[in-house]
Design an enzyme around this catalytic site. Structure first.
Site, PDB file in Angstrom:
ATOM      1  N   SER A  95       0.722  -1.355  -0.411  1.00 30.25           N
ATOM      2  CA  SER A  95      -0.142   0.233   0.084  1.00 30.25           C
ATOM      3  C   SER A  95       0.765   1.121   0.364  1.00 30.25           C
ATOM      4  O   SER A  95       1.857   1.595  -0.914  1.00 30.25           O
ATOM      5  CB  SER A  95      -0.619  -0.073   0.567  1.00 30.25           C
ATOM      6  OG  SER A  95      -2.070   0.492   1.201  1.00 30.25           O
ATOM      7  N   ASP A 100      -9.294  -5.369  -5.042  1.00 34.81           N
ATOM      8  CA  ASP A 100      -8.730  -4.167  -5.241  1.00 34.81           C
ATOM      9  C   ASP A 100      -8.472  -2.900  -5.675  1.00 34.81           C
ATOM     10  O   ASP A 100      -8.291  -2.726  -6.992  1.00 34.81           O
ATOM     11  CB  ASP A 100      -7.175  -3.493  -4.754  1.00 34.81           C
ATOM     12  CG  ASP A 100      -6.267  -3.113  -4.025  1.00 34.81           C
ATOM     13  OD1 ASP A 100      -7.469  -1.935  -3.338  1.00 34.81           O
ATOM     14  OD2 ASP A 100      -5.045  -3.116  -3.997  1.00 34.81           O
ATOM     15  N   HIS A 133      -8.164  -5.510  -1.215  1.00 37.26           N
ATOM     16  CA  HIS A 133      -6.747  -4.976  -0.746  1.00 37.26           C
ATOM     17  C   HIS A 133      -6.073  -5.485   0.894  1.00 37.26           C
ATOM     18  O   HIS A 133      -7.447  -5.384   2.028  1.00 37.26           O
ATOM     19  CB  HIS A 133      -7.024  -3.199  -0.577  1.00 37.26           C
ATOM     20  CG  HIS A 133      -5.846  -2.158   0.119  1.00 37.26           C
ATOM     21  ND1 HIS A 133      -4.901  -2.261  -1.271  1.00 37.26           N
ATOM     22  CD2 HIS A 133      -4.953  -1.568   0.616  1.00 37.26           C
ATOM     23  CE1 HIS A 133      -3.500  -1.297  -0.518  1.00 37.26           C
ATOM     24  NE2 HIS A 133      -3.961  -0.620   0.559  1.00 37.26           N
TER      25      HIS A 133
END
Length: 310
Positions: free
Chosen positions: A166, A249, A281
């Site tokens: 991320s 995601d 995600h």
């Protein structure tokens, strides 16, 4: 004024809320679990301070078997996710995942704790991440006289990797790009792994999270959040890149854009993309024992143990 009546500046529920009066509530990543030197564990871990005046620190993981040998292991610098405003290498989620990755891949990992927004706005996270990387690459480390004995005795500085998920994936790119233009004490990166990286897109208004952590951003052409807007991208000095995305995601397309742009910009390295079907995600952090999370970790471990090709 209690939390019910305070004006909210930004929230990312159920994990984070910030108020306009400066008060911050973090519901993820704040609880610290201790490092461990328990001989029954496959991995030892300990904490180190990197920049005391700024509170920059890290948790180092090493396979316990390596302590008893003279074996040199690949060295991975890991940057956690959390949108630049939450997360920590010391919380159970990252401690457990990074420790498992260290054991699976048989690598030493330096998991970096950088300062978070809004108390410390971007570029603080990048500055701290670079400070940690230069600490790792301190020139005497290579000669066995660096800051940290585990690195001196057991790290192979010819096999240094960066990885992160991320926002950590974003940091990985930015650190690797900085290495391309600023000497890292002679160390060359062997590869980088970007797991469901947090980027922007071309010709698109940047999202609220980025504006929150970086209020002075220039927008979608800010190359820190949108590497595809950087005309110098082909200068990335790293031979191998692995990009991992997840089908469900909402950052998937941004990871794909990074992959396609780097692949086609004239950069001379090798790049691979891996997509996990049916997952959202950072699924691997919250369900690490699932079949697909195990497969993703296997892929990362394989990447970290290859010599020069995929």
């Amino acid at each position: 004024m209690d939390s019910k009546t305070r004006a909210i500046a930004h929230e990312f529920l159920p994990y984070f809320r910030a108020y306009r009066d400066g008060h911050v509530e973090r519901f993820f990543g704040s609880h610290k679990v201790p490092a461990s030197m328990d001989s029954s564990n496959a991995v030892f871990s300990k904490d180190v301070v990197i920049v005391p005046e700024k509170g920059v620190s890290a948790r180092i993981f090493i396979p316990s078997a390596a302590i008893k040998t003279n074996q040199k292991l690949p060295l991975l610098v890991y940057y956690h996710g959390g949108g630049f405003f939450m997360g920590s290498p010391f919380c159970s989620t990252y401690h457990n995942y990074v420790g498992s990755l260290s054991a699976k891949a048989n690598v030493i990992v330096v998991s970096v704790d950088y300062r978070l927004a809004p108390e410390h706005l971007v570029p603080a996270a990048y500055e701290d991440s670079w400070a940690a990387l230069t600490w790792v690459a301190y020139p005497f480390n290579i000669n066995g006289h660096g800051y940290e004995a585990w690195l001196n005795d057991h790290a192979d500085f010819a096999r240094v990797f960066l990885a992160g998920d991320s926002a950590g994936g974003n940091i990985v790119h930015n650190m690797a790009f900085q290495v391309s233009f600023q000497d890292l004490n002679g160390i060359q990166l062997a590869g980088i792994c970007l797991v469901q990286p947090y980027f922007g897109r071309n010709d698109e208004v940047v999202d609220k999270c980025w504006v929150f952590v970086c209020p002075n951003t220039s927008g979608y052409n800010d190359v820190r959040i949108n590497p595809a807007a950087d005309s110098r991208l082909m200068s990335l000095r790293c031979p191998r890149v692995l990009v991992c995305v997840a089908e469900k995601d909402n950052l998937r397309d941004r990871g794909l854009l990074y992959y396609e742009t780097l692949k086609n910009c004239g950069w001379a390295g090798e790049i691979e993309i891996v997509e996990t079907e049916g997952e959202d995600h950072v699924f691997h952090l919250f369900n690490p024992d699932s079949e697909k999370a195990v497969a993703l970790m296997d892929k990362l471990a394989s990447f970290l143990n290859q010599d020069n090709v995929f």
